[in-house]
Design an enzyme around this catalytic site. Structure first.
Site: not given
Length: 441
Positions: A65-67, A233, A304
């Protein structure tokens, strides 16, 4: 920029058969052209001296998740890809819970354009499922698959009823990746434990049963429609045992380093920095997940990577957000486990690169072999160094593994034949490429 010719000289090279060769690797036009005990250098070769280092396929991190867009104060594609390069991650698959959500072709195109400008490593982006975007889920390109949040989510990305999930499983043939937690159970237990501010309660609210019930439902729908399913996950012994008993050939699963190496005892030492979804579990869960990974019940590893600022994490539970960074530490964490005898270096490379490329149909990645892309990492398996907050490149600036002494730190990272990270220095002019995805073999 032009891609230089490279000659990696006298590395311990991990071959596709799992054995090691002390030798050289030649790279031309971004691809591996020769692997041999010795290769005569050409006049225009840039020679990388690798004596004492081990050459592995570059890590493909299949869940981050690189936002960006919308939450860049936590992380952005540039800072995250710098962290990837430092951690030996040469490709990533990113999730759709940005602002705006990645639920349309236009939003996917926007991310691809941003990545082309900013990313030092290769990239791919999931499209997120809502109850309304079924046409986009069938046609959006390029994407590794459809992400469904069955729990731990608010807003349009939460799909927590079988009647809403079924049309997605029934339509098309694209891979579906699920965050499997039963939202109804989580909400019921959230009320049951309301008022408790100890973050350790997080693992009881989102308990093993919540995860198991959602995974059972995803498997039921996957089996009904023979639909390619990936379980993100995986975190519980119960889920691992479920898959051990009955795992269809078209189903894969992943585990994170934190679910292998951390457990509920971490709340006492690092507090909300240990808070994530699905939560950390018990030492028993750690042990069963390890065994499932070693046996092939779990197919590969993802981080993750889900950063939040220290200010956000300092809020008292339950106002503290769930998630932790991981791309800089995942490879050294796992190579340290190999050094300690829990697995082999070849297994680590399979779990973190080869098996990911296979599962997502990413061509020419994950092996050190002529014809494959030169996405490579040279690691130092002899030197131990601690995880230091001051050295992290992720924008959030912390790690749940701070203070851990690890080996296997990347020394040189190569993306498409270009050196992107070299002995603590980034080459910021390097850019990765968009990944392509074929049906899994």
């Amino acid at each position: 920029m032009s891609t230089p010719n490279l000659l990696i000289h006298q590395a311990q090279i991990l071959l596709p058969n799992g054995e090691f060769l002390l030798g050289d690797v030649q790279v031309r036009d971004g691809q591996i052209t020769q692997v041999a005990p010795t290769i005569a250098p050409s006049d225009d070769d840039r020679q990388i001296e690798a004596e004492g280092l081990t050459l592995l396929p570059g890590v493909i991190d299949p869940q981050v998740h690189f936002r960006e867009p919308g939450l860049e104060h936590k992380e952005d594609l540039f800072t995250a890809s710098c962290a990837c390069a430092k951690g030996g991650v040469t490709s990533f698959l990113e999730m759709p819970n940005t602002r705006p959500l990645t639920t349309t072709q236009a939003a996917l195109d926007d991310k691809l354009q941003r990545a082309a400008q900013k990313c030092l490593v290769n990239y791919g982006f999931f499209i997120g499922a809502t109850v309304e975007n079924l046409p986009d889920l069938r046609t959006a390109q390029p994407t590794p698959g459809i992400k469904i949040f069955m729990g731990s989510m608010k807003g349009p990305l939460l799909i927590d009823h079988e009647a809403a999930l079924e049309p997605i499983f029934a339509t098309g043939d694209r891979l579906i990746a699920v965050h499997a937690e039963n939202q109804a159970r989580i909400e019921q237990r959230r009320q049951q434990f309301a008022g408790i501010t100890d973050p350790a309660i997080h693992s009881q609210i989102q308990d093993n049963q919540a995860a198991l019930e959602a995974t059972q439902l995803a498997l039921k729908l996957s089996r009904k429609y023979q639909r390619r399913l990936h379980i993100l996950h995986l975190s519980t012994a119960e889920e691992a045992e479920l898959l051990r008993q009955d795992k269809p050939a078209w189903v894969t699963a992943e585990v994170t380093p934190q679910h292998l190496l951390l457990n509920t005892s971490a709340y006492a030492t690092i507090g909300t920095l240990a808070q994530m979804n699905p939560p950390l579990r018990s030492p028993h869960d750690n042990a069963v997940l390890w065994q499932a990974l070693l046996e092939g019940v779990i197919d590969f590893i993802a981080t993750d990577h889900a950063p939040h600022t220290l200010t956000e994490k300092a809020q008292p539970y339950p106002n503290s957000p769930s998630g932790m960074p991981g791309v800089e530490t995942s490879l050294p964490l796992m190579l340290t486990q190999a050094k300690q005898g829990r697995c082999t270096v070849a297994q680590v490379a399979n779990w973190m690169s080869t098996a990911v490329a296979r599962a997502y149909g990413i061509p020419n990645k994950g092996r050190i072999e002529p014809g494959y892309d030169a996405d490579l990492v040279l690691v130092d398996l002899m030197t131990e160094r601690p995880v230091l907050r001051s050295e992290l490149l992720t924008k959030c600036g912390w790690s749940p593994f701070e203070g851990w002494s690890l080996t296997g730190w990347p020394v040189v990272t190569i993306v498409g034949g270009q050196v992107v990270y070299e002995r603590c220095q980034l080459h910021l002019d390097v850019r990765g490429k968009p990944l392509t995805f074929a049906p899994a073999s």
